[in-house]
Design an enzyme around this catalytic site. Structure first.
Site, PDB file in Angstrom:
ATOM      1  N   ASN A 291       0.804  -1.228   0.000  1.00 46.81           N
ATOM      2  CA  ASN A 291       0.000   0.000   0.000  1.00 46.81           C
ATOM      3  C   ASN A 291       0.837   1.279   0.000  1.00 46.81           C
ATOM      4  O   ASN A 291       0.313   2.376   0.157  1.00 46.81           O
ATOM      5  CB  ASN A 291      -0.998  -0.018   1.175  1.00 46.81           C
ATOM      6  CG  ASN A 291      -0.278  -0.042   2.518  1.00 46.81           C
ATOM      7  OD1 ASN A 291       0.953  -0.029   2.554  1.00 46.81           O
ATOM      8  ND2 ASN A 291      -1.025  -0.069   3.600  1.00 46.81           N
TER       9      ASN A 291
ATOM     10  N   LYS B 292       3.672   4.030  -1.784  1.00 44.93           N
ATOM     11  CA  LYS B 292       3.966   4.588  -3.112  1.00 44.93           C
ATOM     12  C   LYS B 292       5.245   3.999  -3.680  1.00 44.93           C
ATOM     13  O   LYS B 292       6.200   3.788  -2.937  1.00 44.93           O
ATOM     14  CB  LYS B 292       4.120   6.097  -2.971  1.00 44.93           C
ATOM     15  CG  LYS B 292       4.570   6.810  -4.231  1.00 44.93           C
ATOM     16  CD  LYS B 292       4.573   8.302  -4.016  1.00 44.93           C
ATOM     17  CE  LYS B 292       5.382   9.036  -5.076  1.00 44.93           C
ATOM     18  NZ  LYS B 292       4.837   8.879  -6.419  1.00 44.93           N
TER      19      LYS B 292
ATOM     20  N   LYS C 272       5.264   1.506  -6.581  1.00 45.32           N
ATOM     21  CA  LYS C 272       5.141   0.265  -7.361  1.00 45.32           C
ATOM     22  C   LYS C 272       5.273   0.540  -8.858  1.00 45.32           C
ATOM     23  O   LYS C 272       6.082  -0.075  -9.554  1.00 45.32           O
ATOM     24  CB  LYS C 272       3.797  -0.422  -7.055  1.00 45.32           C
ATOM     25  CG  LYS C 272       3.640  -0.742  -5.570  1.00 45.32           C
ATOM     26  CD  LYS C 272       2.276  -1.289  -5.237  1.00 45.32           C
ATOM     27  CE  LYS C 272       1.165  -0.253  -5.308  1.00 45.32           C
ATOM     28  NZ  LYS C 272       1.276   0.788  -4.271  1.00 45.32           N
ATOM     29  N   THR C 273       4.471   1.473  -9.332  1.00 43.38           N
ATOM     30  CA  THR C 273       4.512   1.811 -10.754  1.00 43.38           C
ATOM     31  C   THR C 273       5.852   2.469 -11.096  1.00 43.38           C
ATOM     32  O   THR C 273       6.446   2.190 -12.149  1.00 43.38           O
ATOM     33  CB  THR C 273       3.323   2.716 -11.113  1.00 43.38           C
ATOM     34  OG1 THR C 273       2.119   1.961 -10.924  1.00 43.38           O
ATOM     35  CG2 THR C 273       3.385   3.183 -12.549  1.00 43.38           C
ATOM     36  N   THR C 274       6.336   3.307 -10.182  1.00 39.29           N
ATOM     37  CA  THR C 274       7.633   3.971 -10.402  1.00 39.29           C
ATOM     38  C   THR C 274       8.754   2.935 -10.534  1.00 39.29           C
ATOM     39  O   THR C 274       9.637   3.082 -11.383  1.00 39.29           O
ATOM     40  CB  THR C 274       7.955   4.902  -9.217  1.00 39.29           C
ATOM     41  OG1 THR C 274       6.818   5.710  -8.948  1.00 39.29           O
ATOM     42  CG2 THR C 274       9.135   5.791  -9.515  1.00 39.29           C
TER      43      THR C 274
ATOM     44  N   ARG D 213      15.752   0.755 -17.487  1.00 37.13           N
ATOM     45  CA  ARG D 213      16.973  -0.042 -17.405  1.00 37.13           C
ATOM     46  C   ARG D 213      17.079  -0.967 -18.624  1.00 37.13           C
ATOM     47  O   ARG D 213      18.136  -1.070 -19.242  1.00 37.13           O
ATOM     48  CB  ARG D 213      16.925  -0.859 -16.113  1.00 37.13           C
ATOM     49  CG  ARG D 213      18.241  -1.367 -15.661  1.00 37.13           C
ATOM     50  CD  ARG D 213      18.099  -1.961 -14.279  1.00 37.13           C
ATOM     51  NE  ARG D 213      18.361  -0.980 -13.250  1.00 37.13           N
ATOM     52  CZ  ARG D 213      18.252  -1.235 -11.943  1.00 37.13           C
ATOM     53  NH1 ARG D 213      17.865  -2.420 -11.528  1.00 37.13           N
ATOM     54  NH2 ARG D 213      18.543  -0.318 -11.062  1.00 37.13           N
TER      55      ARG D 213
ATOM     56  N   PHE E  17     -11.563   2.842 -14.828  1.00 34.88           N
ATOM     57  CA  PHE E  17     -12.414   2.263 -13.788  1.00 34.88           C
ATOM     58  C   PHE E  17     -11.585   1.815 -12.591  1.00 34.88           C
ATOM     59  O   PHE E  17     -10.373   1.751 -12.620  1.00 34.88           O
ATOM     60  CB  PHE E  17     -13.201   1.070 -14.313  1.00 34.88           C
ATOM     61  CG  PHE E  17     -12.432   0.245 -15.296  1.00 34.88           C
ATOM     62  CD1 PHE E  17     -11.240  -0.348 -14.932  1.00 34.88           C
ATOM     63  CD2 PHE E  17     -12.903   0.079 -16.591  1.00 34.88           C
ATOM     64  CE1 PHE E  17     -10.535  -1.095 -15.839  1.00 34.88           C
ATOM     65  CE2 PHE E  17     -12.177  -0.674 -17.507  1.00 34.88           C
ATOM     66  CZ  PHE E  17     -10.999  -1.254 -17.131  1.00 34.88           C
TER      67      PHE E  17
ATOM     68  N   TRP F 105     -12.380  -1.110 -11.162  1.00 36.78           N
ATOM     69  CA  TRP F 105     -12.688  -2.536 -11.112  1.00 36.78           C
ATOM     70  C   TRP F 105     -13.727  -2.831 -10.031  1.00 36.78           C
ATOM     71  O   TRP F 105     -13.775  -3.887  -9.473  1.00 36.78           O
ATOM     72  CB  TRP F 105     -11.433  -3.404 -10.913  1.00 36.78           C
ATOM     73  CG  TRP F 105     -10.465  -3.186 -12.009  1.00 36.78           C
ATOM     74  CD1 TRP F 105      -9.316  -2.461 -11.951  1.00 36.78           C
ATOM     75  CD2 TRP F 105     -10.574  -3.652 -13.355  1.00 36.78           C
ATOM     76  NE1 TRP F 105      -8.703  -2.457 -13.171  1.00 36.78           N
ATOM     77  CE2 TRP F 105      -9.447  -3.177 -14.044  1.00 36.78           C
ATOM     78  CE3 TRP F 105     -11.520  -4.429 -14.061  1.00 36.78           C
ATOM     79  CZ2 TRP F 105      -9.233  -3.443 -15.396  1.00 36.78           C
ATOM     80  CZ3 TRP F 105     -11.288  -4.689 -15.402  1.00 36.78           C
ATOM     81  CH2 TRP F 105     -10.161  -4.203 -16.050  1.00 36.78           C
TER      82      TRP F 105
ATOM     83  N   GLU G 241      -0.891  -2.440 -12.552  1.00 40.92           N
ATOM     84  CA  GLU G 241      -2.164  -2.506 -11.810  1.00 40.92           C
ATOM     85  C   GLU G 241      -2.955  -3.788 -12.144  1.00 40.92           C
ATOM     86  O   GLU G 241      -4.164  -3.841 -11.976  1.00 40.92           O
ATOM     87  CB  GLU G 241      -3.050  -1.254 -12.056  1.00 40.92           C
ATOM     88  CG  GLU G 241      -2.342   0.090 -12.091  1.00 40.92           C
ATOM     89  CD  GLU G 241      -1.717   0.529 -10.771  1.00 40.92           C
ATOM     90  OE1 GLU G 241      -1.912  -0.169  -9.770  1.00 40.92           O
ATOM     91  OE2 GLU G 241      -1.018   1.549 -10.767  1.00 40.92           O
TER      92      GLU G 241
HETATM   93  P1  ATP Z   1       3.571   5.489  -8.044  1.00 47.93           P
HETATM   94  O1  ATP Z   1       2.764   5.549  -9.327  1.00 47.93           O
HETATM   95  O2  ATP Z   1       3.813   6.857  -7.500  1.00 47.93           O
HETATM   96  O3  ATP Z   1       4.782   4.627  -8.153  1.00 47.93           O
HETATM   97  P2  ATP Z   1       2.114   3.311  -6.838  1.00 47.93           P
HETATM   98  O4  ATP Z   1       2.052   2.688  -8.170  1.00 47.93           O
HETATM   99  O5  ATP Z   1       2.884   2.594  -5.787  1.00 47.93           O
HETATM  100  O6  ATP Z   1       2.620   4.800  -6.935  1.00 47.93           O
HETATM  101  P3  ATP Z   1      -0.751   3.124  -6.660  1.00 47.93           P
HETATM  102  O7  ATP Z   1      -1.307   2.197  -5.634  1.00 47.93           O
HETATM  103  O8  ATP Z   1      -0.774   2.706  -8.101  1.00 47.93           O
HETATM  104  O9  ATP Z   1       0.701   3.550  -6.202  1.00 47.93           O
HETATM  105  O10 ATP Z   1      -1.483   4.504  -6.488  1.00 47.93           O
HETATM  106  C1  ATP Z   1      -1.209   5.563  -7.319  1.00 47.93           C
HETATM  107  C2  ATP Z   1      -1.373   6.881  -6.632  1.00 47.93           C
HETATM  108  O11 ATP Z   1      -1.739   6.753  -5.260  1.00 47.93           O
HETATM  109  C3  ATP Z   1      -0.091   7.685  -6.620  1.00 47.93           C
HETATM  110  O12 ATP Z   1      -0.447   8.987  -6.875  1.00 47.93           O
HETATM  111  C4  ATP Z   1       0.443   7.527  -5.234  1.00 47.93           C
HETATM  112  O13 ATP Z   1       1.219   8.603  -4.750  1.00 47.93           O
HETATM  113  C5  ATP Z   1      -0.799   7.411  -4.440  1.00 47.93           C
HETATM  114  N1  ATP Z   1      -0.503   6.651  -3.245  1.00 47.93           N
HETATM  115  C6  ATP Z   1       0.196   5.501  -3.187  1.00 47.93           C
HETATM  116  N2  ATP Z   1       0.305   5.077  -1.909  1.00 47.93           N
HETATM  117  C7  ATP Z   1      -0.330   5.999  -1.156  1.00 47.93           C
HETATM  118  C8  ATP Z   1      -0.571   6.164   0.259  1.00 47.93           C
HETATM  119  N3  ATP Z   1      -0.087   5.261   1.118  1.00 47.93           N
HETATM  120  N4  ATP Z   1      -1.298   7.235   0.663  1.00 47.93           N
HETATM  121  C9  ATP Z   1      -1.768   8.128  -0.218  1.00 47.93           C
HETATM  122  N5  ATP Z   1      -1.589   8.044  -1.548  1.00 47.93           N
HETATM  123  C10 ATP Z   1      -0.874   7.006  -2.016  1.00 47.93           C
HETATM  124 MG    MG Z   2       0.618   2.110  -9.475  1.00 52.11          MG
END
Ligand code: ATP
Ligand code: MG
Length: 174
Positions: A13, A15, A17-19, A27, A69, A71, A106
């Site tokens: 949960n 931030k 994952k996508t980064t 890379r 969406f 989901w 995702e």
């Molecule tokens: P990022 O895209 O920044 O790498 P992520 O892929 O890990 O984040 P997701 O679960 O896909 O995160 O959610 C995407 C959005 O939700 C991003 O804008 C991210 O900053 C935000 N987010 C992720 N974790 C949290 C958290 N613990 N509290 C609030 N917002 C969050």
């Molecule tokens: Mg993400």
């Protein structure tokens, strides 16, 4: 060097994952290797990322599935149809032999909300070409996916600026 295709999962949960997936795409691209990114939630890749990827267009292909969406939408039938369409594209990309790395961003949500059959997906992933690297991102990775993966990293939320009322920052959030 022999390539051993890895199944990698970035979940949790916090931030990043996508980064992290994007970092891996960069890379690979740096080696001139081809990458395919499939976005399973429309808009999950932000403006900054899309523009960066555009500069690597010779190496990185990006597909956007779904309709923004969560989901958990009102039109379950349409969601399932789109989920299957995205998954079929993912399988094509994995089978094609074109890509060193396939990123299913995702994708965990489709499994978590049972838009796709978990066993069917895991079987197909297990049968992919042996050189094929795959990254799956998203919260709530099912246990069986974690079990099947070679690499699993859980992002743990310890602090997020949003909790302190700090607005999303350019180049950090979008
Ligand atoms: P990022 O895209 O920044 O790498 P992520 O892929 O890990 O984040 P997701 O679960 O896909 O995160 O959610 C995407 C959005 O939700 C991003 O804008 C991210 O900053 C935000 N987010 C992720 N974790 C949290 C958290 N613990 N509290 C609030 N917002 C969050
Ligand atoms: Mg993400």
């Amino acid at each position: 060097m022999e390539t051993h295709g890895l199944l990698m999962v970035f979940t949790g949960n916090g931030k990043g994952k996508t980064t992290a997936a994007l970092g891996m795409a960069m890379r690979s691209a740096g080696h001139g290797l081809k990458v395919c990114i499939i976005q399973f939630i429309k808009g999950s890749w932000t403006y900054g990322e899309i523009e960066a990827i555009r500069r690597y267009a010779d190496c990185i292909d990006l597909h956007v599935m779904g309709r923004g969406f969560t989901w958990k939408s009102d039109n379950l039938e349409e969601d399932r149809r789109l989920a299957l369409e995205g998954w079929n594209l993912a399988r094509q990309c994995m089978d094609s032999g074109t890509y060193h790395l396939v990123i299913l961003d995702e994708f965990t949500y489709l499994l978590h909300y049972k838009m796709l059959d978990l066993d069917t997906c895991l079987k197909a992933l297990a049968k992919r070409r042996k050189e094929q690297h795959v990254v799956i991102t998203g919260r709530y990775a099912p246990d069986a996916l974690v079990e099947a993966a070679d690499l699993v990293t859980e992002m743990q939320a310890i602090k997020h600026p949003l909790q302190a009322g700090i607005k999303a920052q350019r180049g950090i959030e979008f």
